[in-house]
Design a protein around this motif. Structure first.
Motif, short mmCIF file in Angstrom:
data_model
loop_
_atom_site.label_atom_id
_atom_site.label_comp_id
_atom_site.label_asym_id
_atom_site.label_seq_id
_atom_site.Cartn_x
_atom_site.Cartn_y
_atom_site.Cartn_z
N LYS A 47 0.98 -7.71 -6.75
CA LYS A 47 1.51 -7.50 -5.30
C LYS A 47 0.59 -8.01 -4.42
N GLU A 48 -0.64 -7.83 -4.64
CA GLU A 48 -1.76 -8.13 -3.71
C GLU A 48 -1.82 -9.98 -3.62
N ARG A 49 -1.39 -10.39 -4.78
CA ARG A 49 -1.56 -11.96 -4.94
C ARG A 49 -0.33 -12.64 -4.25
N PHE A 50 0.67 -12.02 -4.58
CA PHE A 50 1.91 -12.94 -3.94
C PHE A 50 2.76 -12.12 -2.79
N PHE A 51 2.65 -10.71 -2.63
CA PHE A 51 3.50 -9.89 -1.61
C PHE A 51 2.56 -9.45 -0.63
N SER A 52 3.10 -9.14 0.66
CA SER A 52 2.50 -8.08 1.53
C SER A 52 3.53 -7.09 1.79
N GLU A 53 2.98 -6.16 2.55
CA GLU A 53 4.02 -4.98 2.65
C GLU A 53 4.37 -4.84 4.02
N GLU A 54 5.51 -4.31 4.25
CA GLU A 54 6.15 -4.28 5.48
C GLU A 54 6.21 -2.75 5.87
N GLU A 55 6.76 -2.38 7.10
CA GLU A 55 6.53 -0.72 7.19
C GLU A 55 7.50 -0.12 6.40
N ASN A 56 8.74 -0.73 6.17
CA ASN A 56 9.62 0.15 5.39
C ASN A 56 9.54 -0.06 3.86
N GLY A 57 8.36 -0.53 3.38
CA GLY A 57 8.04 -0.47 1.94
C GLY A 57 8.76 -1.69 1.14
N VAL A 58 9.32 -2.57 1.75
CA VAL A 58 9.74 -3.79 0.90
C VAL A 58 8.63 -4.75 0.99
N PRO A 59 8.41 -5.09 -0.09
CA PRO A 59 7.65 -6.18 -0.03
C PRO A 59 7.84 -7.67 0.57
N ILE A 60 7.09 -8.06 1.17
CA ILE A 60 7.41 -9.22 1.81
C ILE A 60 6.71 -10.53 0.90
N ALA A 61 7.10 -11.63 0.59
CA ALA A 61 6.45 -12.72 0.01
C ALA A 61 5.76 -13.37 0.70
N ARG A 62 4.34 -13.70 0.23
CA ARG A 62 3.62 -14.35 1.06
C ARG A 62 3.83 -15.76 0.89
N LEU A 77 17.04 -17.20 2.03
CA LEU A 77 16.80 -16.06 2.80
C LEU A 77 17.85 -15.09 2.52
N SER A 78 18.93 -15.33 2.52
CA SER A 78 19.83 -14.19 2.29
C SER A 78 19.99 -13.80 0.83
N LYS A 79 19.67 -14.67 -0.01
CA LYS A 79 19.49 -14.35 -1.59
C LYS A 79 18.51 -13.20 -1.56
N ALA A 80 17.23 -13.52 -1.00
CA ALA A 80 16.14 -12.56 -0.99
C ALA A 80 16.53 -11.44 -0.54
N ALA A 81 17.15 -11.38 0.84
CA ALA A 81 17.46 -10.07 1.26
C ALA A 81 18.61 -9.34 0.64
N GLN A 82 19.47 -10.03 -0.11
CA GLN A 82 20.46 -9.31 -0.72
C GLN A 82 19.82 -8.62 -1.95
N SER A 83 18.98 -9.08 -2.54
CA SER A 83 18.49 -8.36 -3.83
C SER A 83 17.86 -7.16 -3.50
N GLY A 84 17.24 -6.97 -2.16
CA GLY A 84 17.13 -5.57 -1.70
C GLY A 84 15.90 -5.30 -2.15
N ARG A 85 15.13 -5.89 -3.06
CA ARG A 85 13.87 -5.81 -3.82
C ARG A 85 12.60 -6.23 -3.02
N TRP A 86 12.82 -7.41 -2.56
CA TRP A 86 11.90 -7.96 -1.72
C TRP A 86 12.50 -8.92 -1.05
N LYS A 87 11.59 -9.51 0.16
CA LYS A 87 12.46 -10.49 1.02
C LYS A 87 11.29 -11.30 1.63
N TYR A 88 11.83 -12.34 2.21
CA TYR A 88 10.91 -13.22 3.16
C TYR A 88 10.45 -12.66 4.37
N GLY A 89 9.43 -13.00 5.06
CA GLY A 89 9.13 -12.59 6.47
C GLY A 89 10.01 -13.08 7.44
#
Lengths: 453, 488
Positions: A47-62, A77-89
């Motif tokens: 996570k430290e390497r590839f994602f940063s955290e947003e407030e609601n706990g969903v990791p955001i891809a760096r 963008l929508s594919k990532a958002a739909q996964s619900g596991r991680w998303k783009y900033g």
């Protein structure tokens, strides 16, 4: 330490999505085959390497997404958002209304300078989110317009602005039978520009990955998604966390830096390829067992016979007897049977990884005369299994594997250039004949260097 | 009081020969025995030191009294000597027992290994990096290596006795020579202070302001690897590239460290009991989080205290040690006097500087006298070569002028602002709060910038030279195309 990914063009954005998805699914995979505690450390490291955290706990891809057409970016963008596991900033993408029409010069000389400031600002914002930036991972195609032309431009800018950060370009080699007529021009321009500004070029050949999908994954109707998933799997198997040293349970902090230090210190040899084993469909995986000895024997033969996958390995190829002059290395015209390596990095993941014997990769005959195996070979390990594979091995290799495709592309481009075909499409946007000649010179030099190992 | 020390002092009375060399010491505390001793019998006392006397009236009275009282004083010294040596041992890293010192006086071989090791620890350049950890990490070096390091380090510091350099490398002999060398080091400079500063427990976040100390000690000698045959240039390029990547990695991790330090400093604002600091350091934050770390720190502080107390004790008692060392010197064969090479600039009087300056001036005049007729002759010979020659001459004169100007600038810059030295505690303070003690980051940055500019100028000049040389080579082989390597 963190890596900022820059996804460029249609190809770069589609692959980027699959890479983040593969990284996320693997680090949250319940079948890690290791203790809970170890799994948590692995996850945190990824996570430290590839994602940063947003407030609601969903990791955001760096990541920063760049394309000149909105379609692919919106899909991504929508594919990532739909996964619900991680998303783009929310504010990490840049797109325009008009593409580059497969013209490298348009991407490099028009789109690049015009949008330089916006793109570099986006990247800077992403960099500022990292406690520590290790480097950039730039995903792009080699033969198109936006991804390759703009990609070369952005890489050059990154080199100017972040000269101490590492830059690895993940580039997609076009199909040999590609339908874009100027793909060879675009390719030589991309390669020569990246050779000047990037630290390493990690190359994936569409043809090779296509074959893996057909032969190993048993996919009948192969889509770009299938190809990109295989590719993302390979990248994940390299860049997911590994122990920092033998016997340690700490994870490596700066894998990008160590990989480059091990494989591409020489400025003339920057081409890297990935091979991995095993690679199969999930259905077959359930019925297969592996031993380290078997996997490594195959991987070694894949390396020396230059085959991209487990199937169809030429077992006749043997390393040249040490002490004798190596015939296969001398001429390009003679068929290259034996693939000489400059440096190799093997990454092992899974059960009993400490028992794996890597003696086969330490044979001096595999390497050039000017680099001993102790300098040329490295291994990374972790007991944590990767993505449902109880045992898996990946090999990142700086070797002659691309010599033939590179020579072919340079040759085809030269033939077109000699008859001045389509040159005006490039000179129109400021890429002069002189630039072509510089590119040819540089790549001929690269071919010669790899040829005379 | 062990019996052998009594026997030891009895031995002292046998008088000693005139010594070639005396302990030179800046400190007034131990000026004992500066000149050759005047009386052949009572060598123990040497000369009376008024400064020491003022500090220690009891001893003064003792040494001023007659023969009877002197014997009493000797009795007191008998106890004081092992005590002083023990204090010294406690101050030194891995200091051996006083018994080792006593045996070393008689050049007993069994004392040699401990003293070689002591000198190695004291002299080892590794310990100069200010790390609080002991220098011996991983495998300790072999005895031979230790002996070699000690010899070469002493030589480079200007140690004059040849007998030490001739000792066998297996470290089995020479305990007396080693004792002399140790005393020489102690007498010569602030050895103990330096060692104590190195092992100091550091609570604050420290940052070295300059690397001059690290640059001054070149580190342990690197074993030379002889290539079997011709070296492939690609191998060198590979190693060079590797080094570049390592540099970049180092820079990245330093940046990370800075970012994390900044975080700790801002998160712990107002936590420190010392108002002038305002925030906690890494070590202090770690103490709050980890109780075991706190206990360890306490132990380290306690042992540092023991060292410091020992050092104080030694300071009070070292007089006795120096007297005893005089007798040690007396027991060893004098060496033929040889020019001592002292690398430091000696603090000499202004008169000597004038002498040197006059000599330099004379030399310059002599040089001018010799050069000018030659130059005139040369110019007369080439005078007929026309404008080409004068162009070359002008160009080289300009180049020399530029270089001289650059050198002068560098010199002025270096001389103008005295560069800050040593480690400093990093403290983050409010932007508004200016003034106050300490260095501002901006000042340090400015010094570093000017240093960087100097180095860059030198680099540019070297690169220009390389390019010219390459161009020359390229010109010499007309059939060849030179392709510069891509990037980097």
């Amino acid at each position: 330490m963190s890596i900022v990914t820059v996804q460029l063009g249609q190809c770069g954005n589609q692959i980027g999505f699959e890479v983040f998805d593969a990284l996320y699914s693997d680090s949250h995979c319940p079948q890690g085959l290791c203790s809970k505690r170890e799994n948590e450390v692995y996850q945190a490291s990824c996570k430290e390497r590839f994602f940063s955290e947003e407030e609601n706990g969903v990791p955001i891809a760096r990541a920063v997404l760049v394309d000149m057409e909105p379609k692919v970016i919106n899909q991504t963008l929508s594919k990532a958002a739909q996964s619900g596991r991680w998303k783009y900033g929310q504010h990490s993408c840049f797109c325009q209304k008009q593409g580059s029409g497969n013209n490298w010069a348009y991407g490099y000389s028009v789109h690049g300078p015009r949008h330089e400031e916006s793109i570099m600002n986006l990247i800077q914002k992403e960099v500022e989110k990292c406690d520590c930036l290790s480097g950039f991972f730039i995903i792009m195609s080699m033969a198109g317009g936006t991804g390759s032309g703009l990609g070369a431009f952005v890489t050059q800018n990154l080199q100017d602005h972040y000269s101490n950060s590492l830059k690895m370009n993940q580039i997609i080699w076009p199909y040999g039978t590609g339908e874009v007529i100027v793909q060879n021009y675009n390719s030589i321009l991309t390669l020569s520009h990246l050779y000047r500004s990037s630290d390493a070029l990690l190359v994936h050949e569409n043809d090779a990955v296509h074959k893996i999908c057909a032969k190993l994954m048993n996919i009948k109707q192969i889509s770009f998604t299938d190809i990109n998933q295989v590719l993302a799997h390979q990248l994940g198997s390299v860049f997911q966390p590994t122990y920092s040293m033998e016997g340690s349970y700490h994870y490596r902090r700066n894998p990008l830096g160590e990989l480059m230090e091990n494989l591409v210190p020489h400025p003339e040899f920057k081409m890297l390829g990935i091979r991995n084993i095993p690679q199969m469909s999930e259905n077959s995986l359930a019925y297969s067992t592996f031993t380290w000895a078997g996997l490594l024997k195959h991987l070694r033969q894949m390396l020396i016979s230059n085959s991209k996958m487990e199937e169809g390995i030429d077992w006749q190829v043997r390393p040249p007897l040490s002490g004798l002059p190596t015939l296969g290395k001398v001429s390009l015209n003679r068929e290259l049977h034996f693939n000489t390596s400059i440096a190799n990095l093997v990454i092992l993941r899974g059960k009993d990884v400490h028992s794996a014997d890597l003696g086969g990769f330490k044979d001096p005959a595999l390497y050039t005369s000017w680099l001993a195996p102790v300098n040329a070979f490295n291994v990374w390990k972790t007991q944590r299994a990767f993505s449902k594979y109880e045992k898996s091995a990946a090999l990142v290799s700086n070797s002659q594997f691309l010599l033939k495709p590179l020579d072919t592309i340079v040759g085809k481009a030269w033939n077109m250039f000699a008859s001045k075909a389509y040159i005006h499409q490039y000179t129109k946007f400021g890429i002069e004949e002189e630039d072509f000649l510089d590119s040819f010179t540089l790549l001929e030099q690269v071919v010669a260097s790899y040829c005379n190992l | 009081m062990p019996a052998h020390w009594t026997e030891e002092t009895a031995l002292k009375g046998r008088g000693h020969r005139s010594l070639g060399r005396r302990w030179r010491r800046v400190s007034t505390r131990s000026v004992i025995g500066r000149g050759p001793s005047r009386d052949g019998t009572g060598a123990v006392i040497g000369r009376w030191d008024p400064a020491a006397a003022a500090r220690n009236p009891r001893k003064v009275s003792a040494s001023c009294m007659g023969r009877r009282r002197r014997r009493v004083d000797r009795g007191a010294a008998v106890g004081a000597l092992p005590e002083a040596i023990a204090a010294l041992s406690r101050t030194l890293p891995a200091g051996p027992s006083p018994e080792i010192f006593r045996r070393a006086k008689f050049d007993r071989p069994e004392a040699a290994p401990a003293l070689w090791q002591l000198l190695f620890r004291v002299l080892s350049p590794l310990s100069a990096n200010g790390a609080s950890a002991p220098p011996a990490q991983g495998e300790p070096p072999s005895t031979e290596a230790q002996v070699r390091v000690v010899k070469s380090e002493l030589h480079s510091q200007g140690y004059p006795r040849r007998a030490l350099a001739q000792l066998p490398e297996d470290g089995s002999q020479g305990s007396r020579e080693l004792l002399l060398a140790l005393a020489w080091l102690l007498a010569r400079g602030p050895l103990l202070e330096r060692l104590l500063a190195q092992t100091r427990v550091r609570l604050g976040d420290e940052i070295p302001l300059c690397e001059c100390e690290a640059l001054a000690s070149p580190g342990p000698p690197v074993p030379r690897v002889e290539a079997d045959g011709p070296v492939d240039i690609r191998h060198l390029q590979w190693l060079m590239g590797k080094l570049r990547f390592q540099w970049r990695k180092l820079i990245t991790s330093q940046q990370e460290q800075c970012a994390l330090l900044g975080k700790i400093h801002s998160y712990t604002r107002g936590c420190h009991s010392d108002r002038s600091l305002g925030h906690l350091s890494v070590a202090e934050t770690e103490l709050l989080r980890d109780a075991e770390g706190g206990r360890q720190l306490l132990r380290r502080l306690e042992s540092e205290n023991v060292c410091l107390e020992a050092a104080l004790h030694w300071r009070r008692q070292e007089l006795v040690f120096w007297r005893w060392m005089d007798t040690v010197l007396g027991t060893c064969p004098p060496e033929a006097s040889q020019p001592t090479f002292v690398p430091r600039i000696p603090e000499k009087g202004a008169g000597e500087w004038e002498l040197v300056a006059r000599e330099l001036q004379a030399l310059q005049e002599e040089l001018r006298g010799a050069a000018e007729p030659r130059r005139a002759a040369w110019e007369a010979r080439v005078g007929g070569w026309g404008p080409e020659w004068s162009a070359v001459q002008r160009a080289s004169r300009e180049a020399v002028g530029l270089e001289l100007a650059a050198l002068q600038r560098a010199w002025e810059r270096g001389g103008a602002a005295a560069q800050p030295h040593g480690p400093c505690r990093l403290v983050k303070s409010d932007a508004g709060a200016s003034g106050g003690p300490g260095l501002r980051a901006a000042q340090v940055i400015e010094v570093l910038r000017s240093r960087e500019a100097c180095l860059e100028a030198v680099l540019c000049q070297l690169q220009r030279q390389c390019r010219q040389e390459l161009a020359r080579l390229a010109g010499a082989l007309p059939g060849l195309i030179w392709i510069l390597p891509p990037g980097r």
